[in-house]
Design an enzyme around this catalytic site. Sequence first.
Site, PDB file in Angstrom:
ATOM      1  N   GLY A 168      47.939 -90.185  -2.679  1.00 53.05           N
ATOM      2  CA  GLY A 168      47.292 -89.321  -1.707  1.00 53.05           C
ATOM      3  C   GLY A 168      45.942 -89.898  -1.335  1.00 53.05           C
ATOM      4  O   GLY A 168      45.475 -90.874  -1.961  1.00 53.05           O
ATOM      5  N   GLN A 205      37.076 -89.725   1.272  1.00 51.40           N
ATOM      6  CA  GLN A 205      37.204 -91.001   0.550  1.00 51.40           C
ATOM      7  C   GLN A 205      37.163 -92.211   1.483  1.00 51.40           C
ATOM      8  O   GLN A 205      36.994 -93.339   1.021  1.00 51.40           O
ATOM      9  CB  GLN A 205      38.524 -91.041  -0.235  1.00 51.40           C
ATOM     10  N   CYS A 241      41.781 -91.870  -9.908  1.00 53.02           N
ATOM     11  CA  CYS A 241      41.224 -91.597  -8.577  1.00 53.02           C
ATOM     12  C   CYS A 241      40.714 -92.911  -7.988  1.00 53.02           C
ATOM     13  O   CYS A 241      39.958 -93.628  -8.646  1.00 53.02           O
ATOM     14  CB  CYS A 241      40.090 -90.587  -8.687  1.00 53.02           C
ATOM     15  N   LEU A 242      41.109 -93.214  -6.769  1.00 51.20           N
ATOM     16  CA  LEU A 242      40.664 -94.470  -6.125  1.00 51.20           C
ATOM     17  C   LEU A 242      39.145 -94.504  -5.971  1.00 51.20           C
ATOM     18  O   LEU A 242      38.556 -95.575  -5.888  1.00 51.20           O
ATOM     19  CB  LEU A 242      41.313 -94.622  -4.739  1.00 51.20           C
ATOM     20  N   HIS A 255      44.468 -82.255  -6.245  1.00 54.35           N
ATOM     21  CA  HIS A 255      43.489 -83.341  -6.367  1.00 54.35           C
ATOM     22  C   HIS A 255      42.850 -83.634  -4.992  1.00 54.35           C
ATOM     23  O   HIS A 255      41.622 -83.728  -4.867  1.00 54.35           O
ATOM     24  CB  HIS A 255      44.205 -84.578  -6.923  1.00 54.35           C
ATOM     25  N   GLU A 256      43.693 -83.713  -3.964  1.00 54.38           N
ATOM     26  CA  GLU A 256      43.180 -84.046  -2.617  1.00 54.38           C
ATOM     27  C   GLU A 256      42.341 -82.909  -2.041  1.00 54.38           C
ATOM     28  O   GLU A 256      41.307 -83.144  -1.425  1.00 54.38           O
ATOM     29  CB  GLU A 256      44.333 -84.363  -1.661  1.00 54.38           C
ATOM     30  N   HIS A 306      38.930 -82.939  -3.290  1.00 53.01           N
ATOM     31  CA  HIS A 306      38.065 -83.911  -2.602  1.00 53.01           C
ATOM     32  C   HIS A 306      37.392 -83.287  -1.370  1.00 53.01           C
ATOM     33  O   HIS A 306      36.260 -83.614  -1.042  1.00 53.01           O
ATOM     34  CB  HIS A 306      38.877 -85.128  -2.150  1.00 53.01           C
TER      35      HIS A 306
HETATM   36 ZN    ZN Z   1      40.795 -88.933  -5.863  1.00 55.35          ZN
END
Ligand code: ZN
Length: 164
Positions: A49, A54, A91-92, A133-134, A137
């Site tokens: 995702g 991000q 997480c990226l 999670h998204e 963000h």
């Molecule tokens: Zn993340």
Amino acid sequence: MRILEIITIDSPKAAILRRRAKAVRTISPRIQQLIDAMVETMRAYHGLGLAAPQVGEGVRVIVVEVGDRLLALVDPEIVAAEGEEVGEEGCLSIPGIVAEVKRATKVRVRALNRRGKRVTVDAVGLLARVLQHEIDHLDGILITDRVEDPSKIRVIAEPVQALS
Ligand code: ZN
């Protein structure tokens, strides 16, 4: 194909990861282009995702791909949640760690799709986890905020599949 830069917590632009993203409400061609670029970027980084902050855009847009299900959601909202389970997430935007995060097992999400149509997504398990999670963000919340004690954060040498 347009791959966007991923903002990490040590980036000079990291402040955007901590801000609440703005509602979109109307889907413009610019938002559709952002969605397309986010899908390409998520795939290039092997994420499950990606949320707009991000990639440096403070708008409420997420993309998620779990199995063969690809979702692009605008102004997503969790309207129902059920159950509870702990799972490891990467997480990226926070390279090099994974954290044990407690999430609802099942969620119902309401949003607009890429064409501005209202959609409801019922998700369980991994898809439900990635959606939570998204959406976090979009509210400036990172996995490290969701762990109850630091022992739940693990430093990893090898890259793992990040949720976003
Ligand atoms: Zn993340």
